[in-house]
Design a protein around this motif. Structure first.
Motif, short mmCIF file in Angstrom:
data_model
loop_
_atom_site.label_atom_id
_atom_site.label_comp_id
_atom_site.label_asym_id
_atom_site.label_seq_id
_atom_site.Cartn_x
_atom_site.Cartn_y
_atom_site.Cartn_z
N ARG A 1 -10.82 -7.46 2.32
CA ARG A 1 -10.52 -8.42 3.38
C ARG A 1 -9.05 -8.30 3.76
O ARG A 1 -8.17 -8.57 2.95
N LEU A 2 -8.81 -7.87 4.98
CA LEU A 2 -7.44 -7.67 5.43
C LEU A 2 -6.87 -8.97 5.98
O LEU A 2 -7.36 -9.51 6.96
N ASP A 3 -5.82 -9.46 5.34
CA ASP A 3 -5.15 -10.69 5.74
C ASP A 3 -4.17 -10.34 6.86
O ASP A 3 -2.97 -10.17 6.63
N ASP A 4 -4.70 -10.25 8.08
CA ASP A 4 -3.90 -9.76 9.21
C ASP A 4 -3.66 -10.83 10.27
O ASP A 4 -3.66 -10.54 11.47
N LYS B 1 0.20 -4.12 10.83
CA LYS B 1 0.19 -2.86 11.58
C LYS B 1 -1.06 -2.05 11.25
O LYS B 1 -1.48 -1.98 10.09
N PRO B 2 -1.66 -1.41 12.25
CA PRO B 2 -2.85 -0.57 12.00
C PRO B 2 -2.59 0.53 10.98
O PRO B 2 -3.46 0.86 10.17
N GLU B 3 -1.37 1.10 11.00
CA GLU B 3 -1.08 2.18 10.06
C GLU B 3 -1.08 1.69 8.61
O GLU B 3 -1.43 2.43 7.69
N TYR B 4 -0.71 0.42 8.40
CA TYR B 4 -0.75 -0.13 7.05
C TYR B 4 -2.20 -0.39 6.64
O TYR B 4 -2.57 -0.17 5.47
N ALA B 5 -3.00 -0.89 7.56
CA ALA B 5 -4.42 -1.12 7.26
C ALA B 5 -5.10 0.20 6.90
O ALA B 5 -5.87 0.29 5.94
N ASP B 6 -4.79 1.26 7.67
CA ASP B 6 -5.35 2.58 7.38
C ASP B 6 -4.85 3.09 6.03
O ASP B 6 -5.61 3.71 5.27
N THR C 1 -22.48 -12.00 -8.34
CA THR C 1 -21.02 -12.01 -8.40
C THR C 1 -20.46 -11.34 -7.14
O THR C 1 -20.86 -10.23 -6.78
N VAL C 2 -19.54 -12.02 -6.48
CA VAL C 2 -18.88 -11.48 -5.29
C VAL C 2 -17.38 -11.65 -5.46
O VAL C 2 -16.89 -12.77 -5.69
N THR C 3 -16.64 -10.56 -5.39
CA THR C 3 -15.18 -10.61 -5.49
C THR C 3 -14.58 -10.03 -4.22
O THR C 3 -15.27 -9.43 -3.40
N ARG C 4 -13.26 -10.20 -4.10
CA ARG C 4 -12.59 -9.67 -2.91
C ARG C 4 -11.18 -9.23 -3.25
O ARG C 4 -10.56 -9.70 -4.22
N PHE C 5 -10.69 -8.31 -2.45
CA PHE C 5 -9.28 -7.91 -2.48
C PHE C 5 -8.76 -8.16 -1.08
O PHE C 5 -9.32 -7.65 -0.11
N ALA C 6 -7.71 -8.99 -0.98
CA ALA C 6 -7.27 -9.45 0.34
C ALA C 6 -5.80 -9.13 0.59
O ALA C 6 -4.95 -10.03 0.63
N PRO C 7 -5.46 -7.85 0.77
CA PRO C 7 -4.06 -7.50 1.02
C PRO C 7 -3.66 -7.77 2.47
O PRO C 7 -4.50 -7.79 3.37
N SER C 8 -2.38 -7.97 2.67
CA SER C 8 -1.84 -8.09 4.03
C SER C 8 -1.44 -6.70 4.51
O SER C 8 -0.69 -6.01 3.80
N PRO C 9 -1.89 -6.26 5.67
CA PRO C 9 -1.51 -4.93 6.16
C PRO C 9 -0.11 -4.94 6.76
O PRO C 9 0.11 -4.59 7.92
N THR C 10 0.85 -5.40 5.94
CA THR C 10 2.25 -5.45 6.38
C THR C 10 3.10 -4.46 5.59
O THR C 10 4.32 -4.49 5.65
N GLY C 11 2.45 -3.61 4.82
CA GLY C 11 3.14 -2.60 4.02
C GLY C 11 2.10 -1.80 3.25
O GLY C 11 0.89 -2.03 3.39
#
Length: 440
Positions: free
Chosen positions: A39-42, A49-54, A2-12
């Motif tokens: 997985r960062l949808d960037d 923004k890097p600060e959102y990814a962090d 089983t492989v899952t993912r969370f793919a947020p956008s680093p826009t907030g």
């Protein structure tokens, strides 16, 4: 596996809605001994923004949602172009040139005529000469050509889903400025990374239908999909306008404990009641996606604070040493102070108020009818430092002198020493008091 993912956008910053998706995917992976990918949808260079990814990583680390692998879509642009070329070769990708204004006018006309606002595929009727003329004016965007049949899948939460592709517009996968959009990037990533289960909000149902067709057009098998309900406010109101105040970083600043938040979100909207878990493995073992339903789920952040209090009340002193050190509790008093204060706090920051009471005293609260009684009682107060026997010694002496008993005896004395009607057992609290303001 089983492989899952969370793919947020680093826009907030992450909010409670994001957390629900992240947590479900994390728990599914951990319960099966599988892999959880962040997985960062960037692919949007202006808004990412890097600060959102962090910030996203910091929030997940705070919660203990550890990922096994991290990916960024901005590093995979070549793979998306390869997929786009393959769709062109298979005649499932076509260039269109309408501006947003033109598309909006088309939608309005269709709605006025009582028709669904589906793209009319006008671009497919353009000649090569017309396309060249339009390219000289504006860049074209690329749409996936849907097979206008029904798209079916068995959803892990919603059950059997069937969507008529004829009721859906051909999705834009690449914008006029060349930006790869989520729909295409996610398809390529999910297949390349071997994603077996995708859990996300029910607002993605139509998007899932188009992605299934894109996967089939590229020769890929679709993963298992599940769509959880969307969160509303406690009265059923939309949360969209309040998500900024429900950012995980803000809840953290307000003192919400990670396990309280995770325990609440892991059962919110399920058929089983919310139960506080003190360890991640308890959450993993107790999670079952089939217990969740489709109706919108009410979320009230105030529910997080009783859970936080319950979690804190059972902690050993070793788990709060950092906080005790920050507020200046001496090492030799920490365990005694914690045992006295912990049942009377909601969040860790409440400890500061109790330590201030111990070290600086409290403004006495004395009812008018008790003024003379308290003045006489204070004359009988034992000398400091107080001991565990000081409270019983004092109240016994005051009872004998005044004839008072019960609440009429104890409450005025508590309020005089602590300024509060409620609090810890006074026999335990008094030995920690270093100042009594009521004595003047």
């Amino acid at each position: 596996m089983t492989v899952t993912r969370f793919a947020p956008s680093p826009t907030g910053y992450l909010h409670v809605g994001n957390l629900r998706t992240a947590l479900f995917n994390f728990l599914i992976a951990r319960k099966s001994g599988g892999k959880f990918i962040l997985r960062l949808d960037d692919t949007d260079p202006e808004r990412s923004k890097p600060e959102y990814a962090d910030g996203i990583k910091k929030d997940l680390e705070w919660l203990g949602l550890e990922w096994d692998q991290v990916e960024t879509q901005s590093s995979r642009l070549d793979r998306y172009q390869e997929a786009a070329d393959r769709l062109r070769e298979r005649e499932r990708f076509y260039e269109a040139f309408e501006t947003p204004t033109e598309l909006d006018l088309k939608r309005k006309k269709q709605l006025n005529m009582g028709n669904p606002p589906v793209y009319d595929r006008a671009a497919l009727r353009l000649s090569d000469t017309e396309k060249d003329a339009l390219r000289s004016e504006r860049p074209g965007h690329w749409r996936f050509l849907l097979d206008q049949s029904r798209i079916n899948w068995n959803d892990g939460i919603l059950g059997d889903i069937s969507i008529d592709a004829a009721s859906v517009s051909d999705p834009v996968l690449i914008r006029g400025d060349g930006q790869i959009l989520y729909t295409l990037a996610s398809v390529v990533d999910d297949t390349d990374m071997g994603i077996t289960h995708v859990v996300r909000g029910s607002d993605h149902v139509t998007n899932t239908a188009t992605q299934i067709q894109i996967m089939e057009a590229l020769g890929f098998d679709a993963p298992n999909f599940a769509h959880h309900s969307l969160l509303t406010g406690p009265q059923g109101e939309a949360l969209s306008k309040r998500l900024g105040t429900l950012a995980l970083r803000d809840l953290r600043e307000r003192g919400v404990e990670p396990m309280a938040l995770l325990s609440h979100m892991a059962r919110l909207g399920a058929s089983e009641p919310v139960e506080l878990c003190t360890e991640m493995q308890q959450l993993v073992d107790g999670f079952d996606l089939s217990n969740f339903g489709a109706p919108p789920t009410k979320f009230d952040e105030q529910d997080l604070f009783p859970l936080t209090a319950k979690y804190l009340h059972d902690l050993p002193v070793s788990e709060v040493k950092d906080t005790l050190n920050e507020i200046g509790v001496p090492e030799d008093l920490q365990e005694r102070f914690w045992n006295v204060a912990r049942a009377n706090i909601t969040v860790k920051s409440d400890l500061a108020g109790w330590w201030e009471l111990c070290t600086k005293g409290a403004d006495p609260v004395i009812d008018d009818d008790d003024t003379e009684f308290v003045a006489e009682a204070l004359k009988l107060l034992p000398d400091m430092p107080f001991t565990p026997e000081s409270w019983s010694t004092w109240t016994s002496a005051v009872k004998e002198a005044s004839g008072r008993k019960g609440r009429g005896l104890f409450m005025p004395l508590r309020k005089a020493l602590t300024g509060m009607e409620h609090g810890p057992d006074m026999s335990q609290l008094m030995p920690l008091l270093q100042v009594v303001r009521a004595k003047g």
